[in-house]
Scaffold this motif. Structure first.
Motif, PDB file in Angstrom:
ATOM      1  N   GLN A  91       1.454  10.239   4.511  1.00  0.00           N
ATOM      2  CA  GLN A  91       1.596   9.798   5.895  1.00  0.00           C
ATOM      3  C   GLN A  91       0.242   9.622   6.567  1.00  0.00           C
ATOM      4  O   GLN A  91       0.057   8.698   7.360  1.00  0.00           O
ATOM      5  N   GLN A  92      -0.727  10.489   6.256  1.00  0.00           N
ATOM      6  CA  GLN A  92      -2.061  10.365   6.837  1.00  0.00           C
ATOM      7  C   GLN A  92      -2.741   9.070   6.403  1.00  0.00           C
ATOM      8  O   GLN A  92      -3.299   8.346   7.231  1.00  0.00           O
ATOM      9  N   VAL A  93      -2.683   8.762   5.124  1.00  0.00           N
ATOM     10  CA  VAL A  93      -3.299   7.539   4.617  1.00  0.00           C
ATOM     11  C   VAL A  93      -2.592   6.319   5.202  1.00  0.00           C
ATOM     12  O   VAL A  93      -3.229   5.346   5.610  1.00  0.00           O
ATOM     13  N   SER A  94      -1.270   6.373   5.256  1.00  0.00           N
ATOM     14  CA  SER A  94      -0.507   5.256   5.811  1.00  0.00           C
ATOM     15  C   SER A  94      -0.847   5.037   7.280  1.00  0.00           C
ATOM     16  O   SER A  94      -0.988   3.902   7.733  1.00  0.00           O
ATOM     17  N   ALA A  95      -1.009   6.118   8.026  1.00  0.00           N
ATOM     18  CA  ALA A  95      -1.371   6.013   9.443  1.00  0.00           C
ATOM     19  C   ALA A  95      -2.754   5.403   9.604  1.00  0.00           C
ATOM     20  O   ALA A  95      -2.987   4.585  10.497  1.00  0.00           O
ATOM     21  N   MET A  96      -3.694   5.774   8.725  1.00  0.00           N
ATOM     22  CA  MET A  96      -5.043   5.208   8.805  1.00  0.00           C
ATOM     23  C   MET A  96      -5.032   3.719   8.493  1.00  0.00           C
ATOM     24  O   MET A  96      -5.826   2.956   9.038  1.00  0.00           O
ATOM     25  N   GLY A  98      -2.494   1.832   9.173  1.00  0.00           N
ATOM     26  CA  GLY A  98      -1.663   1.185  10.180  1.00  0.00           C
ATOM     27  C   GLY A  98      -0.268   0.855   9.692  1.00  0.00           C
ATOM     28  O   GLY A  98       0.419   0.033  10.281  1.00  0.00           O
ATOM     29  N   ILE A  99       0.145   1.507   8.607  1.00  0.00           N
ATOM     30  CA  ILE A  99       1.478   1.266   8.054  1.00  0.00           C
ATOM     31  C   ILE A  99       2.288   2.551   8.186  1.00  0.00           C
ATOM     32  O   ILE A  99       2.043   3.509   7.454  1.00  0.00           O
ATOM     33  N   PRO A 100       3.230   2.625   9.120  1.00  0.00           N
ATOM     34  CA  PRO A 100       3.995   3.856   9.275  1.00  0.00           C
ATOM     35  C   PRO A 100       4.957   4.065   8.100  1.00  0.00           C
ATOM     36  O   PRO A 100       5.631   3.144   7.657  1.00  0.00           O
ATOM     37  N   VAL A 101       4.954   5.285   7.569  1.00  0.00           N
ATOM     38  CA  VAL A 101       5.842   5.635   6.471  1.00  0.00           C
ATOM     39  C   VAL A 101       6.629   6.870   6.879  1.00  0.00           C
ATOM     40  O   VAL A 101       6.054   7.873   7.293  1.00  0.00           O
ATOM     41  N   THR A 102       7.932   6.805   6.779  1.00  0.00           N
ATOM     42  CA  THR A 102       8.761   7.971   7.066  1.00  0.00           C
ATOM     43  C   THR A 102       9.257   8.524   5.749  1.00  0.00           C
ATOM     44  O   THR A 102       9.816   7.817   4.925  1.00  0.00           O
ATOM     45  N   VAL A 103       9.010   9.802   5.539  1.00  0.00           N
ATOM     46  CA  VAL A 103       9.391  10.439   4.281  1.00  0.00           C
ATOM     47  C   VAL A 103      10.413  11.485   4.552  1.00  0.00           C
ATOM     48  O   VAL A 103      10.405  12.199   5.470  1.00  0.00           O
TER      49      VAL A 103
END
Length: 103
Positions: A91-96, A98-103
């Motif tokens: 989630q941290q990498v995805s946020a950096m 700009g791609i939100p990922v819900t797990v």
């Protein structure tokens, strides 16, 4: 009322702020906000409209202070709510990126 925002002096009145924000659609607010009329606006949006400056030129605290002195209701996001959410490494990498990922 005279206030300084981004090192520039402004003469703000409650009626002037109400008039400036008339017809402005509120953006989605995730942090600090100001209630103007029956709408809730993000602090940075209000600051941009009333000062006609870029949002990067002033802090949210400057606008919050001015709006509070004018008598508007301001809401501040508690620090505990901001830090309470722990992100996974994915989630941290995805946020950096700009791609939100819900797990």
């Amino acid at each position: 009322m005279r206030c300084v925002i981004a090192r520039f002096p402004f003469e703000l009145t409650k009626s002037g702020v109400l008039e400036s924000m008339k017809g402005v659609k509120p953006e989605q607010s995730f942090g600090e906000s100001v209630i103007i009329g029956r709408r809730t606006y993000p602090v940075k949006q209000v600051g941009q409209v009333i000062t006609r400056q870029d949002r990067r030129d002033f802090s949210a605290g400057e606008v919050l202070r001015a709006m509070t002195q004018l008598g508007f209701t301001c809401r501040v996001l508690p620090r505990a709510a901001v830090s309470a959410r722990v992100l996974s490494p994915l989630q941290q990498v995805s946020a950096m990126l700009g791609i939100p990922v819900t797990v």
